[in-house]
Design a protein around this motif. Structure first.
Motif, PDB file in Angstrom:
ATOM      1  N   GLU A  72       0.883  -1.497   0.603  1.00  0.00           N
ATOM      2  CA  GLU A  72      -0.235  -0.154  -0.069  1.00  0.00           C
ATOM      3  C   GLU A  72       0.667   1.447   0.079  1.00  0.00           C
ATOM      4  O   GLU A  72       0.530   2.006  -0.263  1.00  0.00           O
ATOM      5  CB  GLU A  72      -0.902  -0.069   1.502  1.00  0.00           C
ATOM      6  CG  GLU A  72      -1.768  -1.175   1.162  1.00  0.00           C
ATOM      7  CD  GLU A  72      -3.437  -0.696  -0.040  1.00  0.00           C
ATOM      8  OE1 GLU A  72      -2.909  -0.116  -0.226  1.00  0.00           O
ATOM      9  OE2 GLU A  72      -4.294  -1.162   0.264  1.00  0.00           O
ATOM     10  N   ALA A  73       2.104   1.354   0.608  1.00  0.00           N
ATOM     11  CA  ALA A  73       2.611   2.096   0.804  1.00  0.00           C
ATOM     12  C   ALA A  73       3.966   2.518  -0.562  1.00  0.00           C
ATOM     13  O   ALA A  73       4.025   4.005  -0.696  1.00  0.00           O
ATOM     14  CB  ALA A  73       3.688   2.165   1.782  1.00  0.00           C
ATOM     15  N   ARG A  74       3.666   1.823  -1.268  1.00  0.00           N
ATOM     16  CA  ARG A  74       4.400   1.819  -2.328  1.00  0.00           C
ATOM     17  C   ARG A  74       3.754   1.955  -3.576  1.00  0.00           C
ATOM     18  O   ARG A  74       4.112   2.187  -4.777  1.00  0.00           O
ATOM     19  CB  ARG A  74       5.686   0.702  -2.380  1.00  0.00           C
ATOM     20  CG  ARG A  74       6.599   0.541  -1.843  1.00  0.00           C
ATOM     21  CD  ARG A  74       7.556  -0.474  -1.502  1.00  0.00           C
ATOM     22  NE  ARG A  74       8.515  -0.793  -0.278  1.00  0.00           N
ATOM     23  CZ  ARG A  74       9.015  -0.017   0.257  1.00  0.00           C
ATOM     24  NH1 ARG A  74       8.823   1.422   0.347  1.00  0.00           N
ATOM     25  NH2 ARG A  74       9.468  -0.220   1.089  1.00  0.00           N
ATOM     26  N   THR A  75       1.877   2.182  -3.407  1.00  0.00           N
ATOM     27  CA  THR A  75       1.562   2.396  -4.689  1.00  0.00           C
ATOM     28  C   THR A  75       1.127   3.534  -5.152  1.00  0.00           C
ATOM     29  O   THR A  75       0.782   4.949  -4.350  1.00  0.00           O
ATOM     30  CB  THR A  75       0.170   1.559  -4.174  1.00  0.00           C
ATOM     31  OG1 THR A  75      -0.161   0.136  -4.443  1.00  0.00           O
ATOM     32  CG2 THR A  75      -0.805   1.983  -5.130  1.00  0.00           C
ATOM     33  N   ILE A  76       1.269   3.737  -6.403  1.00  0.00           N
ATOM     34  CA  ILE A  76       1.161   5.315  -6.519  1.00  0.00           C
ATOM     35  C   ILE A  76      -0.790   6.203  -6.423  1.00  0.00           C
ATOM     36  O   ILE A  76      -1.286   5.063  -7.296  1.00  0.00           O
ATOM     37  CB  ILE A  76       1.606   5.696  -7.878  1.00  0.00           C
ATOM     38  CG1 ILE A  76       3.098   5.163  -7.863  1.00  0.00           C
ATOM     39  CG2 ILE A  76       1.422   6.881  -8.854  1.00  0.00           C
ATOM     40  CD1 ILE A  76       3.878   5.001  -9.359  1.00  0.00           C
ATOM     41  N   ALA A  77      -0.617   6.732  -6.302  1.00  0.00           N
ATOM     42  CA  ALA A  77      -1.746   7.584  -5.522  1.00  0.00           C
ATOM     43  C   ALA A  77      -2.734   7.529  -7.418  1.00  0.00           C
ATOM     44  O   ALA A  77      -1.539   8.118  -8.110  1.00  0.00           O
ATOM     45  CB  ALA A  77      -1.726   8.802  -5.089  1.00  0.00           C
ATOM     46  N   LEU A  78      -3.811   6.883  -7.577  1.00  0.00           N
ATOM     47  CA  LEU A  78      -4.516   7.120  -8.650  1.00  0.00           C
ATOM     48  C   LEU A  78      -4.451   8.782  -9.341  1.00  0.00           C
ATOM     49  O   LEU A  78      -4.046   9.029 -10.363  1.00  0.00           O
ATOM     50  CB  LEU A  78      -5.785   6.988  -8.105  1.00  0.00           C
ATOM     51  CG  LEU A  78      -6.687   6.609 -10.022  1.00  0.00           C
ATOM     52  CD1 LEU A  78      -6.111   5.873 -11.122  1.00  0.00           C
ATOM     53  CD2 LEU A  78      -8.533   6.809  -9.614  1.00  0.00           C
ATOM     54  N   PHE A  79      -4.514   9.840  -8.656  1.00  0.00           N
ATOM     55  CA  PHE A  79      -4.465  11.196  -9.155  1.00  0.00           C
ATOM     56  C   PHE A  79      -3.396  11.610  -8.552  1.00  0.00           C
ATOM     57  O   PHE A  79      -2.910  13.112  -8.273  1.00  0.00           O
ATOM     58  CB  PHE A  79      -5.396  11.728  -8.584  1.00  0.00           C
ATOM     59  CG  PHE A  79      -6.855  11.092  -9.258  1.00  0.00           C
ATOM     60  CD1 PHE A  79      -7.674  11.546 -10.683  1.00  0.00           C
ATOM     61  CD2 PHE A  79      -7.552  10.686  -7.904  1.00  0.00           C
ATOM     62  CE1 PHE A  79      -8.506  10.698 -10.376  1.00  0.00           C
ATOM     63  CE2 PHE A  79      -8.600  10.197  -8.736  1.00  0.00           C
ATOM     64  CZ  PHE A  79      -9.192   9.773  -9.471  1.00  0.00           C
ATOM     65  N   GLY A  80      -2.458  11.000  -8.451  1.00  0.00           N
ATOM     66  CA  GLY A  80      -0.920  12.080  -8.013  1.00  0.00           C
ATOM     67  C   GLY A  80      -0.914  12.476  -6.684  1.00  0.00           C
ATOM     68  O   GLY A  80      -2.074  12.405  -6.188  1.00  0.00           O
ATOM     69  N   GLY A  81       0.741  12.747  -6.096  1.00  0.00           N
ATOM     70  CA  GLY A  81       0.182  13.525  -4.776  1.00  0.00           C
ATOM     71  C   GLY A  81       0.758  12.019  -3.795  1.00  0.00           C
ATOM     72  O   GLY A  81       0.597  11.104  -4.225  1.00  0.00           O
ATOM     73  N   ARG A  82       0.743  12.623  -2.634  1.00  0.00           N
ATOM     74  CA  ARG A  82       1.364  11.723  -1.396  1.00  0.00           C
ATOM     75  C   ARG A  82       0.265  10.773  -1.164  1.00  0.00           C
ATOM     76  O   ARG A  82      -0.778  11.013  -0.907  1.00  0.00           O
ATOM     77  CB  ARG A  82       2.493  12.634   0.183  1.00  0.00           C
ATOM     78  CG  ARG A  82       3.027  11.708   0.986  1.00  0.00           C
ATOM     79  CD  ARG A  82       4.193  12.293   1.093  1.00  0.00           C
ATOM     80  NE  ARG A  82       4.683  12.708   2.068  1.00  0.00           N
ATOM     81  CZ  ARG A  82       5.509  12.925   3.346  1.00  0.00           C
ATOM     82  NH1 ARG A  82       4.830  13.779   3.337  1.00  0.00           N
ATOM     83  NH2 ARG A  82       6.396  12.006   3.732  1.00  0.00           N
ATOM     84  N   ARG A  83       0.242   9.768  -1.257  1.00  0.00           N
ATOM     85  CA  ARG A  83      -0.432   8.513   0.066  1.00  0.00           C
ATOM     86  C   ARG A  83      -0.247   9.075   1.297  1.00  0.00           C
ATOM     87  O   ARG A  83       0.922   8.472   1.905  1.00  0.00           O
ATOM     88  CB  ARG A  83      -0.229   6.823  -0.418  1.00  0.00           C
ATOM     89  CG  ARG A  83      -1.115   6.594  -2.396  1.00  0.00           C
ATOM     90  CD  ARG A  83      -0.932   5.797  -2.433  1.00  0.00           C
ATOM     91  NE  ARG A  83      -1.589   4.462  -1.777  1.00  0.00           N
ATOM     92  CZ  ARG A  83      -2.038   3.669  -2.391  1.00  0.00           C
ATOM     93  NH1 ARG A  83      -2.896   4.664  -2.332  1.00  0.00           N
ATOM     94  NH2 ARG A  83      -2.588   2.232  -1.424  1.00  0.00           N
ATOM     95  N   THR A  84      -1.254   8.128   1.818  1.00  0.00           N
ATOM     96  CA  THR A  84      -1.342   8.502   3.947  1.00  0.00           C
ATOM     97  C   THR A  84      -2.189   6.722   4.111  1.00  0.00           C
ATOM     98  O   THR A  84      -2.946   6.510   3.633  1.00  0.00           O
ATOM     99  CB  THR A  84      -2.405   9.247   3.797  1.00  0.00           C
ATOM    100  OG1 THR A  84      -1.987  10.987   3.780  1.00  0.00           O
ATOM    101  CG2 THR A  84      -2.475   9.333   5.684  1.00  0.00           C
ATOM    102  N   ILE A  85      -1.274   6.305   4.326  1.00  0.00           N
ATOM    103  CA  ILE A  85      -1.674   4.179   5.193  1.00  0.00           C
ATOM    104  C   ILE A  85      -1.722   4.591   6.456  1.00  0.00           C
ATOM    105  O   ILE A  85      -1.131   5.489   7.146  1.00  0.00           O
ATOM    106  CB  ILE A  85      -0.426   3.774   4.337  1.00  0.00           C
ATOM    107  CG1 ILE A  85       0.176   4.105   3.347  1.00  0.00           C
ATOM    108  CG2 ILE A  85      -1.544   2.826   4.615  1.00  0.00           C
ATOM    109  CD1 ILE A  85      -1.094   3.935   1.596  1.00  0.00           C
ATOM    110  N   TRP A  86      -3.373   4.649   7.579  1.00  0.00           N
ATOM    111  CA  TRP A  86      -3.879   4.908   8.194  1.00  0.00           C
ATOM    112  C   TRP A  86      -3.496   3.549   9.186  1.00  0.00           C
ATOM    113  O   TRP A  86      -5.053   2.526   8.727  1.00  0.00           O
ATOM    114  CB  TRP A  86      -5.041   5.913   8.007  1.00  0.00           C
ATOM    115  CG  TRP A  86      -5.363   6.191   9.805  1.00  0.00           C
ATOM    116  CD1 TRP A  86      -4.347   5.617  10.976  1.00  0.00           C
ATOM    117  CD2 TRP A  86      -6.266   6.946   9.802  1.00  0.00           C
ATOM    118  NE1 TRP A  86      -4.919   6.612  11.854  1.00  0.00           N
ATOM    119  CE2 TRP A  86      -6.233   7.389  11.044  1.00  0.00           C
ATOM    120  CE3 TRP A  86      -7.283   7.526   9.699  1.00  0.00           C
ATOM    121  CZ2 TRP A  86      -7.330   7.821  11.693  1.00  0.00           C
ATOM    122  CZ3 TRP A  86      -8.268   8.097  10.054  1.00  0.00           C
ATOM    123  CH2 TRP A  86      -8.512   8.240  11.513  1.00  0.00           C
TER     124      TRP A  86
END
Length: 209
Positions: A72-86
């Motif tokens: 999950e942490a290394r998956t690229i966000a669909l619309f770009g930007g930084r992903r948040t894994i909570w």
């Protein structure tokens, strides 16, 4: 990075781009752990609830599938930007196998937030505390200045002042759980609304022991 005190977190929340790639929140005060986890997740995701950029996991997910956190942490966000894994409710589960790969190779475009329980000083907690880029926040029951800060924040937001004897009375009954303490102060502010101040009589009338 270091072990951060909860009060030090404000500077990071004001500039979310500076949030470390992994934040471990742990300690005996579960209410404060949950409150800080929510605050960091909100700042990191800019308050959004996009399931592609804000991913919620349970601690049990990391036990049954340790590789999922790294995926999950290394998956690229669909619309770009930084992903948040909570990750919520990790408690004291054995999640080291899920977290260690992220410490060995921190994600570039993700912030991983882990809400844990009262972890011992060794093991995962020590690994995070000693890591150059990760951060650990250890949460203890509110007392003294921390409790005053909570009271003042809620009273100020409600346009109220707090009498000295009312503050002293609140110190006697609050602090064991951040969520419950905040809820009690909010209830007290609602009770005193329109009077400009919170008196000790208001505390006696409204706040539970």
């Amino acid at each position: 990075m270091a072990t951060l005190k909860p009060a030090q977190l404000d500077r990071l929340l004001a500039t979310p781009a500076r949030l470390p790639p992994l934040v471990l929140i742990c300690g005996p005060e579960s209410g404060l752990v949950a409150e800080l986890g929510a605050a960091i997740a909100k700042a990191a995701s800019a308050g959004g609830d996009d399931p592609f950029s804000l991913v919620r996991l349970d601690g049990a997910d990391l036990v049954s599938d340790p590789a999922r956190l790294s995926d999950e942490a290394r998956t690229i966000a669909l619309f770009g930007g930084r992903r948040t894994i909570w990750v919520r409710d990790a408690g004291t589960r054995a999640i080291e196998a899920a977290v260690t790969p992220l410490l060995d190779d921190p994600p570039v475009d993700a912030v991983v937030i882990i809400e844990a329980g009262d972890l011992k000083k060794g093991g995962l907690r020590k690994k995070v505390e000693d890591h150059p880029t990760a951060a650990a926040i250890v949460c203890y029951a509110d007392a003294g200045a921390d409790l005053d800060r909570l009271i003042d924040d809620e009273a100020r937001a409600a346009g109220l002042a707090v009498d000295a004897d009312a503050r002293a009375a609140l110190h006697l009954v609050l602090g064991a759980d951040r969520r419950l303490s905040r809820a009690e102060v909010q209830k007290l502010c609602l009770y005193a609304h329109g009077r400009g101040r919170i008196a000790v009589e208001d505390v006696a009338a409204v706040v539970g022991d």
